[in-house]
Design a protein around this motif. Structure first.
Motif, PDB file in Angstrom:
ATOM      1  N   THR A   1       0.845  -1.180   0.000  1.00  0.00           N
ATOM      2  CA  THR A   1       0.000   0.000   0.000  1.00  0.00           C
ATOM      3  C   THR A   1       0.887   1.240   0.000  1.00  0.00           C
ATOM      4  N   VAL A   2       0.673   2.124  -0.969  1.00  0.00           N
ATOM      5  CA  VAL A   2       1.417   3.375  -1.051  1.00  0.00           C
ATOM      6  C   VAL A   2       0.458   4.526  -0.767  1.00  0.00           C
TER       7      VAL A   2
ATOM      8  N   GLY B   1      -0.420   8.546  -0.698  1.00  0.00           N
ATOM      9  CA  GLY B   1      -0.040   9.794  -1.336  1.00  0.00           C
ATOM     10  C   GLY B   1       0.379   9.565  -2.785  1.00  0.00           C
ATOM     11  N   PRO B   2       0.806  10.654  -3.477  1.00  0.00           N
ATOM     12  CA  PRO B   2       0.910  12.025  -2.990  1.00  0.00           C
ATOM     13  C   PRO B   2      -0.455  12.699  -2.824  1.00  0.00           C
TER      14      PRO B   2
ATOM     15  N   TYR C   1       2.644   7.427   8.231  1.00  0.00           N
ATOM     16  CA  TYR C   1       2.629   6.288   7.320  1.00  0.00           C
ATOM     17  C   TYR C   1       3.980   5.619   7.121  1.00  0.00           C
TER      18      TYR C   1
ATOM     19  N   ARG D   1       5.249   3.503   4.021  1.00  0.00           N
ATOM     20  CA  ARG D   1       4.156   3.480   3.046  1.00  0.00           C
ATOM     21  C   ARG D   1       3.975   4.819   2.344  1.00  0.00           C
ATOM     22  N   TRP D   2       4.576   5.892   2.883  1.00  0.00           N
ATOM     23  CA  TRP D   2       4.432   7.208   2.247  1.00  0.00           C
ATOM     24  C   TRP D   2       5.126   7.176   0.891  1.00  0.00           C
ATOM     25  N   HIS D   3       4.542   7.841  -0.101  1.00  0.00           N
ATOM     26  CA  HIS D   3       4.907   7.644  -1.489  1.00  0.00           C
ATOM     27  C   HIS D   3       6.359   7.994  -1.839  1.00  0.00           C
ATOM     28  N   ASN D   4       6.972   8.922  -1.124  1.00  0.00           N
ATOM     29  CA  ASN D   4       8.320   9.349  -1.507  1.00  0.00           C
ATOM     30  C   ASN D   4       9.392   8.799  -0.587  1.00  0.00           C
TER      31      ASN D   4
END
Length: 218
Positions: free
Chosen positions: A188-189, A191-192, A211, A214-217
């Motif tokens: 699970t990703v 964002g952004p 997160y 799991r945070w997108h960046n």
């Protein structure tokens, strides 16, 4: 340690049972969606609801006229399930294909939180859980909104947890088959962020701390 009762005893694939309370908390905190069972004259129903944890209680909220909420407020026995899907296990045989997952089952009764001040604190806790720092900037709920919202809580005193992460379990006779075997992970990703048009000129808030990886960046 999780309690052991007739309802929480894991019989199928018992080697996947986990007894640490921390694992239960982690699954609820990451999922934030509970499938909740109710039974009525028309038969059983399972409804997905947003759910969050504070200490060793789980909370749900909804409109005062919600059939689910009104039924649960009466203190009837219910069951909540939380599931996180982590990937497919691809074996050399069709029979041994399976999945990696983390799941929790919670039994008990809900009770209502009636005080609006307490409601406000608990609802804001949920907002802070999904977007740290946000309650410092938004308009908080007024008394009319709080009075129109039913908030229910259930203690996490009777629950079971299963975690499947054991990889491929092929039969010995199949190990020499020229077939790729392994795990197809799901991740699970978060964002952004996607702002509404009126917010494009405002500074973008940072909710990454909620997160982790799991945070997108990251």
């Amino acid at each position: 340690m999780l309690s052991t009762t007739k309802r929480t005893q894991v019989k199928k694939a018992a080697h996947k049972a986990v007894i640490e309370q921390e694992k239960l908390h982690q699954i609820i905190d990451e999922s934030l969606i509970a499938h909740i069972a109710i039974s009525s004259d028309s038969g059983p129903t399972v409804i997905p609801m947003l759910a969050w944890r504070v200490d060793n209680d789980v909370f749900i909220h909804g409109a005062n006229n919600s059939r689910l909420m009104r039924s649960l407020k009466q203190g009837k026995q219910t069951c909540l399930t939380f599931t996180l899907f982590d990937g497919w296990v691809l074996a050399r045989s069709a029979f041994h294909h399976s999945a990696h997952y983390r799941s929790a089952v919670v039994f008990g009764r809900f009770e209502a939180v009636e005080d609006n001040t307490e409601k406000d604190q608990l609802l804001n806790h949920f907002i802070e859980q999904i977007a740290p720092g946000r309650t410092e900037h938004i308009r908080l709920s007024n008394q009319k909104e709080l009075s129109a919202t039913m908030l229910l809580k259930m203690p996490l005193t009777e629950a079971s947890v299963k975690i499947s992460n054991f990889g491929v379990n092929d039969d010995q006779a199949d190990l020499d088959l020229p077939v790729w075997a392994g795990v197809l992970p799901y991740r699970t990703v978060v964002g952004p962020l996607e702002p509404v048009e009126a917010s494009t000129h405002l500074a973008e808030p940072d909710y990454a701390s909620a997160y982790g990886e799991r945070w997108h960046n990251r």
